[in-house]
Enzyme design. Structure first.
Site, PDB file in Angstrom:
ATOM      1  N   GLU A  53       0.899  -1.155   0.000  1.00 36.36           N
ATOM      2  CA  GLU A  53       0.000   0.000   0.000  1.00 36.36           C
ATOM      3  C   GLU A  53       0.932   1.197   0.000  1.00 36.36           C
ATOM      4  O   GLU A  53       1.560   1.495   1.017  1.00 36.36           O
ATOM      5  CB  GLU A  53      -0.864   0.016   1.269  1.00 36.36           C
ATOM      6  CG  GLU A  53      -1.762  -1.193   1.428  1.00 36.36           C
ATOM      7  CD  GLU A  53      -2.757  -1.322   0.310  1.00 36.36           C
ATOM      8  OE1 GLU A  53      -3.219  -0.295  -0.205  1.00 36.36           O
ATOM      9  OE2 GLU A  53      -3.055  -2.464  -0.069  1.00 36.36           O
TER      10      GLU A  53
ATOM     11  N   CYS B  30      -2.455   8.463   3.535  1.00 39.18           N
ATOM     12  CA  CYS B  30      -2.184   7.977   2.190  1.00 39.18           C
ATOM     13  C   CYS B  30      -3.386   8.203   1.289  1.00 39.18           C
ATOM     14  O   CYS B  30      -3.268   8.209   0.075  1.00 39.18           O
ATOM     15  CB  CYS B  30      -1.867   6.492   2.251  1.00 39.18           C
ATOM     16  SG  CYS B  30      -3.122   5.577   3.136  1.00 39.18           S
TER      17      CYS B  30
HETATM   18  P1  NAP Z   1       8.784   4.613   4.146  1.00 37.40           P
HETATM   19  O1  NAP Z   1       9.985   5.409   4.373  1.00 37.40           O
HETATM   20  O2  NAP Z   1       8.645   3.918   2.860  1.00 37.40           O
HETATM   21  O3  NAP Z   1       8.700   3.602   5.375  1.00 37.40           O
HETATM   22  C1  NAP Z   1       7.626   2.710   5.487  1.00 37.40           C
HETATM   23  C2  NAP Z   1       8.042   1.533   6.353  1.00 37.40           C
HETATM   24  O4  NAP Z   1       9.068   0.811   5.691  1.00 37.40           O
HETATM   25  C3  NAP Z   1       8.621   1.929   7.693  1.00 37.40           C
HETATM   26  O5  NAP Z   1       8.211   0.999   8.653  1.00 37.40           O
HETATM   27  C4  NAP Z   1      10.098   1.835   7.461  1.00 37.40           C
HETATM   28  O6  NAP Z   1      10.818   1.625   8.666  1.00 37.40           O
HETATM   29  C5  NAP Z   1      10.157   0.610   6.592  1.00 37.40           C
HETATM   30  N1  NAP Z   1      11.360   0.468   5.835  1.00 37.40           N
HETATM   31  C6  NAP Z   1      12.089   1.414   5.220  1.00 37.40           C
HETATM   32  N2  NAP Z   1      13.141   0.848   4.618  1.00 37.40           N
HETATM   33  C7  NAP Z   1      13.086  -0.471   4.863  1.00 37.40           C
HETATM   34  C8  NAP Z   1      13.907  -1.586   4.532  1.00 37.40           C
HETATM   35  N3  NAP Z   1      14.989  -1.458   3.808  1.00 37.40           N
HETATM   36  N4  NAP Z   1      13.546  -2.808   4.965  1.00 37.40           N
HETATM   37  C9  NAP Z   1      12.452  -2.985   5.719  1.00 37.40           C
HETATM   38  N5  NAP Z   1      11.646  -1.964   6.071  1.00 37.40           N
HETATM   39  C10 NAP Z   1      11.964  -0.716   5.649  1.00 37.40           C
HETATM   40  O7  NAP Z   1       7.478   5.490   4.273  1.00 37.40           O
HETATM   41  P2  NAP Z   1       7.146   6.538   5.400  1.00 37.40           P
HETATM   42  O8  NAP Z   1       7.808   7.802   5.002  1.00 37.40           O
HETATM   43  O9  NAP Z   1       7.356   6.008   6.741  1.00 37.40           O
HETATM   44  O10 NAP Z   1       5.571   6.633   5.205  1.00 37.40           O
HETATM   45  C11 NAP Z   1       4.957   7.620   4.452  1.00 37.40           C
HETATM   46  C12 NAP Z   1       4.500   7.080   3.145  1.00 37.40           C
HETATM   47  O11 NAP Z   1       3.643   5.984   3.333  1.00 37.40           O
HETATM   48  C13 NAP Z   1       3.720   8.077   2.339  1.00 37.40           C
HETATM   49  O12 NAP Z   1       4.258   8.140   1.053  1.00 37.40           O
HETATM   50  C14 NAP Z   1       2.327   7.547   2.297  1.00 37.40           C
HETATM   51  O13 NAP Z   1       1.610   7.858   1.144  1.00 37.40           O
HETATM   52  C15 NAP Z   1       2.519   6.096   2.478  1.00 37.40           C
HETATM   53  N6  NAP Z   1       1.378   5.492   3.127  1.00 37.40           N
HETATM   54  C16 NAP Z   1       0.595   4.645   2.428  1.00 37.40           C
HETATM   55  C17 NAP Z   1      -0.504   4.060   3.036  1.00 37.40           C
HETATM   56  C18 NAP Z   1      -1.410   3.106   2.298  1.00 37.40           C
HETATM   57  O14 NAP Z   1      -2.209   2.437   2.915  1.00 37.40           O
HETATM   58  N7  NAP Z   1      -1.311   3.015   1.010  1.00 37.40           N
HETATM   59  C19 NAP Z   1      -0.786   4.325   4.359  1.00 37.40           C
HETATM   60  C20 NAP Z   1       0.030   5.189   5.050  1.00 37.40           C
HETATM   61  C21 NAP Z   1       1.128   5.778   4.410  1.00 37.40           C
HETATM   62  P3  NAP Z   1      11.627   2.799   9.366  1.00 37.40           P
HETATM   63  O15 NAP Z   1      10.666   3.850   9.736  1.00 37.40           O
HETATM   64  O16 NAP Z   1      12.250   2.135  10.535  1.00 37.40           O
HETATM   65  O17 NAP Z   1      12.623   3.256   8.333  1.00 37.40           O
END
Ligand code: NAP
Length: 690
Positions: free
Chosen positions: A265, A304
């Site tokens: 997502e 999101c």
């Molecule tokens: P992100 O940087 O992609 O991180 C998302 C998750 O992935 C976090 O738990 C992060 O952990 C983890 N992660 C990052 N690198 C990883 C790796 N190499 N291996 C395993 N896990 C890893 O996104 P964010 O900035 O936290 O979230 C915001 C984004 O999420 C926005 O773009 C938003 O649109 C999207 N979002 C989508 C939805 C949906 O349902 N479609 C819902 C909410 C948000 P760490 O924090 O520890 O790095």
């Protein structure tokens, strides 16, 4: 939270292998209050054994969960929901530190608890009280009915790895956990670091409830070590976060080589379309303005599903801009702990910096028309506060407008010339989670909704009738699909039982009716039946077995029956009353009995009339009249216990009966399932309770 660091911020612990494990406190990452910058928690380095974590989930959590039926798991989820609801204020108190207002936290905390409750009740209604799920109808494989096939769903034997985004530390975790738990698959939860302290608090409550089977949940705060390298085809990954991280993880060699089920997502440039038929000042127009403002400011726009693109007819751009600027100017921003506040802080200074950078990018293609809301008496240096920022696109097709996600209170007005162009512009987002259409005109609404549907996971259509009743554009609901194609990740979460099935292996099983009855636990027509115990309506729920059956005496249908049934009900359709007209029809050879009479006469044949364990009939499923019944035909009914489902504590269970009404030639005249409630055995003292 256990050990304290030098900064006095409590160190987050991991819940793995059935215990809390404190990480080492050397050089921890400090997680800060989004509104004040004060330390809230610390994230230390850990050297967890991910092989052991996966093994524990598989060897302890999996078997524990699989020993329970879907209904037993549902009962645990319901009790867990009640338990968490009693302790929700502890979560609210912590949630303020994420920058969330009371309203924002409600979506996250009570919305998450609501998902548990909805899944619990849907599972009771839509899943069997068994460990095997039957997916769809039985498929005949031979003419004589001796060889059948059906699809079954069984719990996969891996772990469900759940990686969540920072914006919904409770809901985001619970909406993934609930379907996996129901499916009998243990979860390993990894919250996003910035708000992991709230997820940690929630998992603590879940563990303290002592409701969850051992191994059904593990929590890892921080990195996932080599866990990805260890996954195989029984495991799954459900990721929520940015499209960039999703793309990276999806390409992990183990995910590809072992065909690990991977759903994402991701971010999306959701749009809200104002129909040309919505006049400025009209109720639908005003609802549109309110919706956009709500989506820009709830969770400080960090949803999101928030509206990023405001698609309006070219001729309405000024009216929409004026109305939005006026409404945004009224938003009460400030301290998230103040109950009056509608716009709190972003999750942290890093997030604000990212949003500001995205606004810079957008500014190349759009002009800011509002960005200076009075934020009140807040610390804008250490607190991640930001004014809502409204832009208007100078070029409706500029790439940045449709591709740059500013994950905050930011949205861009985009003009369109026609319905077709609105559909094209919506699609420039390359796949979104949700879009809404606001129009008083059903025709315009249908053109827009059907036009944009291939590019979206959910479409909300708002007209005059739904202004007061519709759920918000940005609210995913447990019963509805959450996910979208393309950039939105191509995933599909929630959507009722769709999300549960995602964790089941669907297998086509071919065999005899007896074999399939044994596999599914549900009677398949043609399997051996038993009439040994007498009329099954005299048996209490516990004594009744799938396959217990009765074959009735025959009854010959007469023209007088048809006349009397027509007279009683007023149903004088020609096929029952007019011999010539019936003969002239392409279907009948003459007057036929009413189908509902056949069903009623069948009940007259199979019921055992005296009061007894069968309490009531609450409906029929899958009724088909396979052959016409003519006067002179003789019908016999075979009624067989097909499926049982206990309602714990209710004093009864639900029993479905396979019902075959057969004529003198052995042809099935009608076939259906009769649904009844059957009492459990009376308990000592005469009280009947289950
Ligand atoms: P992100 O940087 O992609 O991180 C998302 C998750 O992935 C976090 O738990 C992060 O952990 C983890 N992660 C990052 N690198 C990883 C790796 N190499 N291996 C395993 N896990 C890893 O996104 P964010 O900035 O936290 O979230 C915001 C984004 O999420 C926005 O773009 C938003 O649109 C999207 N979002 C989508 C939805 C949906 O349902 N479609 C819902 C909410 C948000 P760490 O924090 O520890 O790095």
């Amino acid at each position: 939270m256990t050990t304290l660091t030098a900064t006095d911020a409590p160190m987050l612990a991991n819940y793995v292998l059935g215990n809390w494990h404190a990480p080492s406190d050397g050089d921890p990452r400090i997680l800060r209050n989004a509104a004040t910058g004060a330390p809230v928690a610390a994230l230390g380095a850990h050297d967890l054994d991910f092989g052991a974590i996966r093994h524990y989930g598989r060897s302890t959590g999996g078997p524990e969960l699989r020993s329970l039926t879907f209904h037993q798991r549902a009962t645990i989820l319901r009790n867990l929901g009640k338990y968490l609801a009693e302790r929700k204020e502890e979560l609210y108190a912590i949630s303020t530190a994420t920058g969330a207002t009371r309203g924002d936290s409600w979506i996250d905390i009570e919305g998450g608890i609501g998902v548990l409750m909805v899944y619990a009740s849907k599972a009771r209604r839509e899943l069997p009280d068994a460990t095997v799920y039957i997916d769809g109808p039985t498929e005949p494989q031979s003419r004589d009915g001796s060889f059948l096939a059906t699809h079954i769903g069984t719990s996969r034997h891996g772990i469900a790895l759940q990686i969540n985004a920072f914006n919904f530390p409770c809901w985001g975790m619970l909406e993934k956990f609930a379907p996996a738990f129901l499916a009998g698959v243990p979860s390993v939860v990894k919250p996003a670091s910035p708000t992991a302290y709230l997820t940690e608090a929630l998992v603590r409550q879940m563990v303290e409830s002592e409701l969850l089977p051992a191994g059904s949940i593990q929590l890892v705060c921080g990195g996932l070590g080599d866990l990805f390298d260890r996954l195989d085809g029984q495991d799954s990954v459900a990721f929520t976060g940015s499209a960039a991280t999703a793309a990276m993880l999806r390409k992990h060699p183990t995910v590809i080589e072992n065909a690990v089920r991977f759903t994402a997502e991701a971010d999306s440039l959701n749009c809200a379309i104002l129909g040309a038929e919505a006049e400025p000042g009209s109720p639908v127009f005003n609802a549109y303005i309110a919706e956009v403002v709500g989506e820009m400011t709830t969770k400080a726009g960090q949803k999101c599903t928030a509206i990023r693109r405001i698609l309006v007819p070219e001729g309405r751009k000024d009216a929409v801009t004026d109305a939005l600027v006026a409404a945004l100017g009224q938003v009460k921003a400030g301290d998230p702990g103040d109950s009056e506040t509608k716009l709190g802080a972003l999750a942290g200074l890093d997030q604000r910096a990212e949003v500001r950078a995205a606004v810079e990018q957008l500014s190349a293609a759009a002009t800011p028309v509002f960005d200076s809301l009075d934020l009140g008496d807040v610390d804008t240096e250490n607190g991640a506060f930001m004014s809502p920022t409204l832009l208007t696109a100078t070029d409706s097709r500029a790439e940045a407008v449709h591709q740059v996600e500013a994950f905050g209170p930011v949205s861009t007005i985009v003009g369109y010339g026609s319905v077709d162009e609105a559909v094209e512009l919506a699609a420039l987002g390359r796949g979104s989670l949700v879009a809404s259409v606001f129009t008083p005109d059903a025709g315009e609404g249908a053109c827009l909704a059907v036009g944009i549907a291939p590019h979206h996971g959910r479409v909300l259509v708002v007209d005059d009738a739904t202004i007061k009743t519709h759920t918000p554009h940005g609210s995913p609901l447990p019963g509805l699909v959450h996910g979208g194609p393309g950039r939105a990740g191509g995933g599909e979460e929630l959507g009722g039982m769709r999300a549960v099935k995602h964790h089941l292996q669907i297998t086509a099983v071919q065999g005899s009716p007896a074999a399939l009855t044994a596999v599914t636990g549900e009677y398949q027509t043609g399997a051996p039946r038993s009439t040994d115990k007498g009329h099954p309506f005299r048996l209490h729920f516990e004594d009744l077995e799938v396959g217990d059956s009765v074959v009735t005496e025959p009854r010959t249908i007469t023209i007088d029956d048809i006349e009397r049934f027509a007279d009683l009900t007023g149903d004088t359709f020609y096929a029952h009353m007019d011999e010539e007209a019936a003969k002239a029809s392409p279907i009948f050879e003459g007057r036929v009995a009413h189908g509902y009479f056949v069903v009623s006469a069948a009940a007259g044949l199979f019921v055992d009339p005296d009061p007894g364990p069968v309490l009531a009939n609450y409906g029929l499923d899958h009724l088909r009249f396979a052959k016409p019944t003519y006067p002179g035909d003789t019908l016999t009914v075979t009624l067989t216990c097909k499926r049982k489902s206990l309602r714990p504590g209710a004093g009864y269970g639900e029993v479905a009966w396979d019902t075959q009404v057969v004529n003198q030639n052995g042809e099935v005249a009608a076939a259906y399932d009769v649904l009844t409630m059957v009492a459990t055995r009376p308990v000592e003292g005469g009280d009947e309770s289950g």
